[in-house]
Scaffold this active site. Structure first.
Site, mmCIF file in Angstrom:
data_model
loop_
_atom_site.group_PDB
_atom_site.id
_atom_site.type_symbol
_atom_site.label_atom_id
_atom_site.label_comp_id
_atom_site.label_asym_id
_atom_site.label_seq_id
_atom_site.Cartn_x
_atom_site.Cartn_y
_atom_site.Cartn_z
ATOM 1 N N CYS A 99 3.879 -0.603 13.808
ATOM 2 C CA CYS A 99 4.624 0.165 14.318
ATOM 3 C C CYS A 99 5.827 0.705 15.304
ATOM 4 O O CYS A 99 6.987 1.266 15.104
ATOM 5 C CB CYS A 99 4.276 1.858 13.547
ATOM 6 S SG CYS A 99 3.360 1.988 12.335
ATOM 7 N N CYS B 249 -0.747 3.480 15.675
ATOM 8 C CA CYS B 249 -0.510 1.961 14.499
ATOM 9 C C CYS B 249 -0.217 0.914 15.766
ATOM 10 O O CYS B 249 1.817 1.378 16.043
ATOM 11 C CB CYS B 249 0.697 2.643 13.577
ATOM 12 S SG CYS B 249 1.742 0.829 12.839
#
Length: 332
Positions: free
Chosen positions: A90, A87
């Site tokens: 993230c 991700c």
């Protein structure tokens, strides 16, 4: 991705684990005990219970969630960061959260959850996308935001969280000693692996890889030789539940259950979805009600599924105790 408020409809009923009043009393008692011990200890060393800044950011998983998040949330608000290695957003958000949490100096703790390794937690929190950020205060779940938010917005959100924890629950956080260092682990004698450790590890690896069938078989292999193995019983119940619901059409299942309140199969399927979605009491209540209106083999099938769901939650959970009492009233 813009931050947004998230629905909590799929979150497991964590409020039953820690009531707010109990948490406040526990926090006040812990502070009083820490003060008493500090008064008795004398000296100029760090206060009892003080932790290094590095202890404010932790990794958590499903196995340690109750200890590392729920129990800890009675002492300090725990911010949950759901992330994954693949991700990209993230990778922007997580370092920012870590920095802000450390700057809060013990008023908050950050618990990082790798969703790839903790699929059940992701389902229980009803997460549709990551990064997703929640908080747990005295066992109560609060959705914060999803996506990468501006730093100032995150600062304001965390400040509000600290204020809510203190004013509503009397939780003021934990003491941090910036000079403390994590104690080096003490070498321990190597403990021989237990007879089922390899099989249990194989089951966990299969779960992490999404191989639910392999996990189910691994747990069954343990139980074939050791029927009372509690870890295998719990793991098997969870793996079988996930295997049952993975190919379900939730809308079709719930429609069938609503249209056929006396159909055991329809109610059993809906109860499985209820439990995975975190609606524990709804799942138990649905099956208890179905036992009430069924007979013979149908009733036995519903009763056995209810007992299986008890295994998923755990015998010590008060919701299981209440449902067992309700089931006994219906049966006898």
């Amino acid at each position: 991705m813009q931050p947004r408020n998230m629905s909590m409809s799929g979150v497991v009923d964590l409020a039953a684990v820690k009531a707010a009043g109990e948490a406040k009393a526990k926090a006040e008692q812990a502070r009083a005990e820490a003060a008493r011990q500090a008064g008795q200890g004398g000296g100029s060393g760090p206060a009892a219970g003080a932790v290094p800044p590095s202890a404010l950011v932790i990794d958590v998983d499903e196995a340690g969630f109750e200890r590392d998040v729920l129990q800890l949330s009675a002492e300090v608000p725990v911010v949950l960061d759901f992330w994954a290695e693949w991700c990209e957003p993230c990778k922007q958000l997580s370092p920012l959260l870590e920095r802000l949490i450390v700057q809060a100096n013990g008023r908050l703790v950050l618990a990082k959850v790798d969703v790839d390794a903790n699929q059940m937690l992701m389902q229980q929190f009803g997460i549709q996308g990551i990064p997703a950020v929640f908080a747990v205060v005295a066992g109560q779940v609060l959705p914060l935001f999803q996506g990468v938010a501006p730093e100032q917005q995150i600062r304001e959100t965390l400040a509000q969280l600290v204020q809510v924890a203190e004013e509503r629950f009397g939780i003021i956080g934990i003491e941090v000693d910036p000079n403390a260092e994590q104690a080096a682990p003490v070498a321990e004698a190597e403990v021989p692996a237990g007879p089922y450790d390899a099989l249990l590890e194989a089951a966990v690896v299969a779960l992490d890889a999404g191989d639910l069938g392999g996990a189910v078989q691994a747990y069954k292999n343990v139980l074939a030789d050791d029927p009372g193995n509690s870890e295998a019983k719990l793991g098997l119940a969870q793996a079988e539940l996930l295997a049952r619901v993975q190919d379900m059409n939730p809308q079709a299942v719930r429609t069938a259950a609503a249209e056929n309140p006396r159909d055991p199969a329809a109610q059993i399927a809906a109860a499985d979805l209820d439990l995975v979605g975190g609606h524990v009491e709804d799942a138990f209540g649905r099956l208890v009600d179905t036992v009430r209106v069924t007979f013979g083999e149908d009733r036995d099938a519903v009763r056995l599924r209810l007992l299986e769901l008890f295994e998923v939650i755990g015998a010590d959970d008060p919701r299981v105790t209440a449902a067992r009492t309700a089931l006994a009233r219906v049966l006898f």
